[in-house]
Design an enzyme around this catalytic site. Structure first.
Site, mmCIF file in Angstrom:
data_model
loop_
_atom_site.group_PDB
_atom_site.id
_atom_site.type_symbol
_atom_site.label_atom_id
_atom_site.label_comp_id
_atom_site.label_asym_id
_atom_site.label_seq_id
_atom_site.Cartn_x
_atom_site.Cartn_y
_atom_site.Cartn_z
ATOM 1 N N VAL A 15 0.780 -0.850 -0.107
ATOM 2 C CA VAL A 15 0.025 -0.154 -0.226
ATOM 3 C C VAL A 15 1.073 1.396 0.414
ATOM 4 C CG1 VAL A 15 -1.850 -0.961 1.104
ATOM 5 C CG2 VAL A 15 -0.448 0.019 2.541
ATOM 6 N N LYS A 65 15.521 -6.178 4.316
ATOM 7 C CA LYS A 65 16.035 -6.059 5.219
ATOM 8 C C LYS A 65 17.142 -5.609 6.177
ATOM 9 C CE LYS A 65 11.048 -4.427 6.257
ATOM 10 N NZ LYS A 65 10.479 -3.560 7.587
ATOM 11 N N ASP A 99 10.994 2.255 10.488
ATOM 12 C CA ASP A 99 9.703 1.464 11.445
ATOM 13 C C ASP A 99 9.751 1.840 13.039
ATOM 14 O OD1 ASP A 99 8.883 0.076 8.834
ATOM 15 O OD2 ASP A 99 10.423 -1.672 10.236
ATOM 16 N N GLY A 124 11.250 -10.035 16.276
ATOM 17 C CA GLY A 124 11.714 -10.622 14.957
ATOM 18 C C GLY A 124 12.061 -8.736 14.051
ATOM 19 N N THR A 147 10.608 -17.670 21.123
ATOM 20 C CA THR A 147 12.000 -18.178 21.256
ATOM 21 C C THR A 147 12.770 -17.460 21.959
ATOM 22 O OG1 THR A 147 11.433 -18.898 19.212
ATOM 23 C CG2 THR A 147 13.670 -18.678 20.064
ATOM 24 N N ALA A 209 0.958 -4.228 15.542
ATOM 25 C CA ALA A 209 1.598 -4.080 14.423
ATOM 26 C C ALA A 209 1.118 -4.587 13.238
ATOM 27 C CB ALA A 209 3.087 -4.606 15.089
ATOM 28 N N GLY A 232 -2.337 -1.133 13.157
ATOM 29 C CA GLY A 232 -0.840 -0.945 12.431
ATOM 30 C C GLY A 232 -0.806 -0.157 11.444
#
Ligand code: NAP
Length: 265
Positions: A15, A65, A99, A124, A147, A209, A232
């Protein structure tokens, strides 16, 4: 004409083009925003080519990224996060991570005070950006991840951060001020939430998010608990606003970009 764009794979449903092109139109700029899907083998050549062709700026999305980091001169924040989502080609190509500003500006836009304690669920890419962004505002950051080793590794890099498993969330959230869901839980699955309902309370501001769907189970339950909720699309909007401002040096037409983004989602 100025050319901006997005590289990633896939980028077909992004978008970002309508969001950025709405800004160009509103400000009378002769500019376009184009999407590119280079293969990973061709990533370095694609960036050289973009630079040679005079492309002014590129956003970078999954899966590139992190791969882009050694191919540009990253600013200190992008280097600490370990990921670049915005490249500026105005001089030597520089890498940035908007971000992080997406998180803080989305919360700030909703009058959330960035002090006290933040719980970031997820370690992440989005979790890394959120954790550094909130720590840099002076918040104590508690990182919870499925994790735990990944949360520990991130907490080792982020000032004053601690690492936890998802089972700790109720305790972690009891006295927290901000909660960010930076996992993909809830994406395309409106019945799933990464946070138990009982852990949510009216003293929290909750940013999810996830933007597909916009109304996640987490946000529904947070709203029912009396929390301030931020979807988000706000994070997506403000990472784009920050990139636009970095590339052009102009204030972004935030409401125009917001309208274009939400009608494209
Ligand atoms: P990522 O690097 O792949 O990280 C995924 C995270 O989700 C990891 O922490 C992973 O935990 C966790 N996770 C995945 N499945 C899980 C499950 N079933 N239960 C618990 N945890 C789970 O992805 P990302 O780039 O950070 O993106 C995460 C989300 O943020 C996505 O929904 C993405 O669309 C969204 N996002 C939004 C924006 C925005 O502007 N709004 C920007 C970036 C990303 P493990 O480490 O244990 O695998």
């Amino acid at each position: 004409m100025q050319v901006f764009g997005l590289i990633g794979d896939p980028v077909g449903h992004s978008v970002s083009p309508p969001m950025h092109e709405a800004a160009y139109e509103a400000l009378g700029m002769d500019a376009r925003y184009v999407t590119f899907e280079p293969s990973s083998d061709a990533l370095a050549a694609a960036l050289d080519g973009a630079d040679a062709l005079g492309i002014r700026g590129l956003n970078v999305t999954i899966p590139y990224k992190e791969d882009v980091l050694p191919l540009v001169d990253p600013d200190p924040l992008a280097e600490r996060i370990g990921a670049v989502n915005t490249i500026d080609f105005s001089g030597e190509p520089t890498g940035h991570n908007t971000d992080a500003a997406g998180v803080t500006r989305a919360l700030g836009h909703h009058d959330v005070t960035l002090s006290g304690t933040a719980v970031v669920v997820g370690a992440g890419g989005a979790g890394r950006a959120a954790s550094f962004a909130l720590a840099d505002e002076g918040m104590d950051v508690r990182i919870a991840n499925r994790t735990v080793a990944r949360a520990e590794s991130l907490a080792g890099d982020v000032p004053a951060a601690t690492a936890h498993g998802l089972d700790d969330l109720e305790t972690l959230l009891a006295d927290a001020d901000v909660l960010v869901n930076a996992t993909s839980v809830g994406m395309e699955a409106p019945e799933e939430s990464p946070v138990p309902r009982e852990a949510l309370h009216g003293g929290l501001a909750v940013l999810d998010a996830v933007y597909d769907p916009l109304e996640t189970r987490l946000l529904r339950e947070a709203e029912a608990a009396g929390a301030t909720t931020v979807d988000g699309a706000w994070m997506l909007l403000f990472q784009g606003v920050e990139a636009f401002e970095l590339w052009t040096g102009r204030d972004a037409p935030v409401e125009t970009m917001d309208r274009a983004l939400r009608s494209a989602l």
